[in-house]
Design a protein around this motif. Structure first.
Motif, PDB file in Angstrom:
ATOM      1  N   ILE A 199       0.967  -1.253  -0.077  1.00 49.36           N
ATOM      2  CA  ILE A 199      -0.080  -0.151  -0.185  1.00 49.36           C
ATOM      3  C   ILE A 199       0.987   1.181   0.106  1.00 49.36           C
ATOM      4  O   ILE A 199       1.543   1.563   0.843  1.00 49.36           O
ATOM      5  CB  ILE A 199      -0.982  -0.189   1.208  1.00 49.36           C
ATOM      6  CG1 ILE A 199      -1.889  -1.172   1.152  1.00 49.36           C
ATOM      7  CG2 ILE A 199      -1.771   1.162   1.424  1.00 49.36           C
ATOM      8  CD1 ILE A 199      -2.988  -1.063  -0.026  1.00 49.36           C
ATOM      9  N   THR A 200       0.456   2.119  -1.154  1.00 49.12           N
ATOM     10  CA  THR A 200       1.179   3.507  -0.960  1.00 49.12           C
ATOM     11  C   THR A 200       0.642   4.589  -0.309  1.00 49.12           C
ATOM     12  O   THR A 200       1.192   5.776  -0.168  1.00 49.12           O
ATOM     13  CB  THR A 200       1.649   3.643  -2.451  1.00 49.12           C
ATOM     14  OG1 THR A 200       0.311   3.935  -3.291  1.00 49.12           O
ATOM     15  CG2 THR A 200       2.575   2.582  -3.121  1.00 49.12           C
ATOM     16  N   TRP A 201      -0.833   4.345  -0.074  1.00 46.53           N
ATOM     17  CA  TRP A 201      -1.438   5.699   0.469  1.00 46.53           C
ATOM     18  C   TRP A 201      -2.366   5.065   1.590  1.00 46.53           C
ATOM     19  O   TRP A 201      -3.040   4.172   1.433  1.00 46.53           O
ATOM     20  CB  TRP A 201      -2.220   6.148  -0.706  1.00 46.53           C
ATOM     21  CG  TRP A 201      -3.471   7.064  -0.444  1.00 46.53           C
ATOM     22  CD1 TRP A 201      -3.520   8.009   0.614  1.00 46.53           C
ATOM     23  CD2 TRP A 201      -4.809   6.991  -1.164  1.00 46.53           C
ATOM     24  NE1 TRP A 201      -4.660   8.767   0.497  1.00 46.53           N
ATOM     25  CE2 TRP A 201      -5.514   8.119  -0.347  1.00 46.53           C
ATOM     26  CE3 TRP A 201      -5.365   6.462  -2.189  1.00 46.53           C
ATOM     27  CZ2 TRP A 201      -6.620   8.689  -0.744  1.00 46.53           C
ATOM     28  CZ3 TRP A 201      -6.587   6.611  -2.548  1.00 46.53           C
ATOM     29  CH2 TRP A 201      -7.414   7.923  -1.873  1.00 46.53           C
ATOM     30  N   LEU A 202      -2.219   5.956   2.685  1.00 40.81           N
ATOM     31  CA  LEU A 202      -3.152   5.831   3.766  1.00 40.81           C
ATOM     32  C   LEU A 202      -4.163   7.027   3.987  1.00 40.81           C
ATOM     33  O   LEU A 202      -3.735   8.036   3.747  1.00 40.81           O
ATOM     34  CB  LEU A 202      -2.218   5.527   5.082  1.00 40.81           C
ATOM     35  CG  LEU A 202      -1.197   4.525   5.074  1.00 40.81           C
ATOM     36  CD1 LEU A 202      -0.556   4.699   6.540  1.00 40.81           C
ATOM     37  CD2 LEU A 202      -1.744   3.226   4.914  1.00 40.81           C
ATOM     38  N   HIS A 203      -5.306   6.687   4.407  1.00 36.69           N
ATOM     39  CA  HIS A 203      -6.288   7.759   4.446  1.00 36.69           C
ATOM     40  C   HIS A 203      -7.148   7.531   5.722  1.00 36.69           C
ATOM     41  O   HIS A 203      -7.358   6.328   5.852  1.00 36.69           O
ATOM     42  CB  HIS A 203      -7.062   7.885   3.012  1.00 36.69           C
ATOM     43  CG  HIS A 203      -8.368   8.892   3.435  1.00 36.69           C
ATOM     44  ND1 HIS A 203      -7.795  10.259   3.518  1.00 36.69           N
ATOM     45  CD2 HIS A 203      -9.383   8.670   3.684  1.00 36.69           C
ATOM     46  CE1 HIS A 203      -9.183  10.931   3.451  1.00 36.69           C
ATOM     47  NE2 HIS A 203     -10.091  10.187   3.571  1.00 36.69           N
ATOM     48  N   GLY A 204      -7.594   8.543   6.372  1.00 37.23           N
ATOM     49  CA  GLY A 204      -8.433   8.132   7.529  1.00 37.23           C
ATOM     50  C   GLY A 204      -8.525   9.335   8.548  1.00 37.23           C
ATOM     51  O   GLY A 204      -8.075  10.302   8.293  1.00 37.23           O
ATOM     52  N   TYR A 205      -8.861   8.775   9.646  1.00 39.09           N
ATOM     53  CA  TYR A 205      -8.920   9.791  10.803  1.00 39.09           C
ATOM     54  C   TYR A 205      -7.625  10.251  11.339  1.00 39.09           C
ATOM     55  O   TYR A 205      -6.987   9.229  11.430  1.00 39.09           O
ATOM     56  CB  TYR A 205     -10.016   9.543  11.898  1.00 39.09           C
ATOM     57  CG  TYR A 205     -11.383   9.353  11.571  1.00 39.09           C
ATOM     58  CD1 TYR A 205     -11.985   9.558  10.215  1.00 39.09           C
ATOM     59  CD2 TYR A 205     -12.177   8.737  12.606  1.00 39.09           C
ATOM     60  CE1 TYR A 205     -13.471   9.555  10.014  1.00 39.09           C
ATOM     61  CE2 TYR A 205     -13.688   8.614  12.255  1.00 39.09           C
ATOM     62  CZ  TYR A 205     -14.144   9.017  11.051  1.00 39.09           C
ATOM     63  OH  TYR A 205     -15.458   8.991  10.576  1.00 39.09           O
TER      64      TYR A 205
END
Length: 427
Positions: free
Chosen positions: A175-181
């Protein structure tokens, strides 16, 4: 992207046309038909922004109390149901047109493209969704959304005993992209650091939303994942949107909605974020108070994008403490800047002159050293007349939407309800 760099004259005309058309459609809703008549709003007036100024600020409470009267039943476009919880837990359910939904997603994807994120980029998503049974005791604590190219992780199962499984799942899929709170991503980063878990060399960018990204959270995420961290600001209501550029500056998405910044009396440089959702004529929200507070920037950005800049999102009006003398204090995240062994924290004020710091400590937490630092930093900002207490806990409860509220104030008389003092840089 063409709309991003519209020349000033063209951008002004674009905004005027959209606002005039939107107000014309909004006037078909019973609530706004009455308000336009009461306040003498002339949709055909020469200065449509001056006509808008005749209307009072709209609160979520007013919308909830007269919900059906906001619906424009003459709108023929297909709609979908949308809901928002808000950080205070005050829910709102309303209709959104398909075109409004598409425009909001287009605005969000435009921001992501600034940072090299494409529609085919796989994302490790850390939000507030309950996606696996709460009683699950072994992996997987996630689900795969193949059409959306997401691995959706459960925030409710993340802990010291499960963090390795989370990282392994991300690593196996490169995974190259993390998104979230930001609170959830910072918690994951703290476990990676404290448990000496091998970092993720593939992660290049981290994006956050739904909560204010606090400086200490940004630093921790950047250090652990060796990735750039960017935030965007928006709401389900679609009344305002801000996007952080490559240079780390928050830009108002001027083409998405009409955003006003209303100065708060007695709090220099602090502004309420007020917006008009001109994309959604089926449930028009005009001069809607988001409840969020911003610090504005007067600089220009080196990225070349025009429009106004916001220096920081300072949270909501409830995110301020009231000192014994009545002074309101915000931006308290700096208290934890050097407390590296505090995994999570929350500040609660039940009455004026008293505050409780709820602290989740990690295994390296030195009670005498860290606690003294916490008291010292708190005293610098809250003074010596404030009764400060520390309460240690194993976890901090989230809202129903899975969000972590950094500050909770129960002082209703201390909220920032001072009169508005005029608009800054809008129109």
């Amino acid at each position: 992207n063409r709309r991003t760099f519209m020349p000033t004259r063209e951008a002004g005309l674009f905004r005027e046309i959209r606002l005039r058309r939107f107000l014309s459609e909004a006037g078909q809703a019973p609530y706004w038909k009455e308000k336009f008549r009461k306040h003498g709003v002339d949709i055909a007036g020469a200065d449509i922004f001056a006509e808008l100024d005749k209307l009072p600020i709209l609160t979520k409470g007013e919308v909830k109390a007269s919900h059906e009267r906001f619906v424009n039943k003459n709108a023929r476009e297909e709609t979908v149901a949308c809901h928002t919880s808000g950080t205070t837990g005050s829910g709102l359910i309303f209709s959104v047109t398909r075109s409004a939904e598409r425009e909001q997603w287009a605005t969000w994807w435009r921001y992501r493209q600034w940072h090299g994120i494409g529609r085919d980029t796989w994302c490790g998503y850390f939000g507030g969704r309950s996606i696996v049974p709460l009683g699950r005791r072994r992996p997987p604590y996630w689900r795969i959304n193949r059409p959306g190219r997401q691995i959706i992780f459960s925030a409710y199962h993340l802990g010291s005993s499960t963090a390795r499984a989370y990282i392994k799942a991300l690593a196996e899929r490169s995974i190259t992209w993390l998104h979230g709170y930001p609170s959830t991503l910072a918690l994951l980063a703290s476990f990676v650091r404290d448990l000496n878990i091998k970092p993720l060399p593939t992660v290049k960018v981290v994006t956050t939303g739904a909560e204010s990204l606090l400086p200490h959270q940004r630093r921790l995420i950047q250090e652990v994942f060796a990735a750039e961290v960017f935030q965007h600001y928006g709401q389900a209501e679609g009344v305002a949107n801000l996007s952080e550029c490559e240079g780390g500056r928050l830009h108002v998405d001027e083409d998405f909605s009409l955003v006003e910044f209303i100065q708060i009396s007695g709090t220099p440089r602090k502004y309420r974020i007020i917006g008009t959702n001109w994309t959604n004529p089926v449930f028009p929200l005009i001069r809607y108070d988001t409840g969020d507070i911003a610090t504005l920037s007067v600089d220009e950005c080196t990225c070349g994008r025009p429009g106004r800049l916001v220096q920081a999102i300072d949270g909501r009006k409830e995110d301020y403490l009231v000192l014994p003398d009545g002074v309101k204090v915000g931006r308290l995240d700096h208290i934890f800047k050097d407390l590296v062994h505090v995994r999570e924290a929350q500040i609660i004020q039940g009455e004026r002159g008293q505050v409780v710091f709820r602290v989740v400590k990690d295994s390296e937490y030195d009670r005498s050293g860290e606690e003294n630092k916490l008291f010292m930093e708190a005293r610098k900002r809250l003074g010596h007349d404030m009764d400060i207490r520390i309460e240690y806990t194993d976890n901090i409860p989230r809202t129903a939407a899975g969000k972590l509220r950094f500050v909770i104030s129960h002082i209703t008389s201390g909220k920032l309800e001072s009169p508005y003092q005029g608009r800054a840089n809008c129109g």
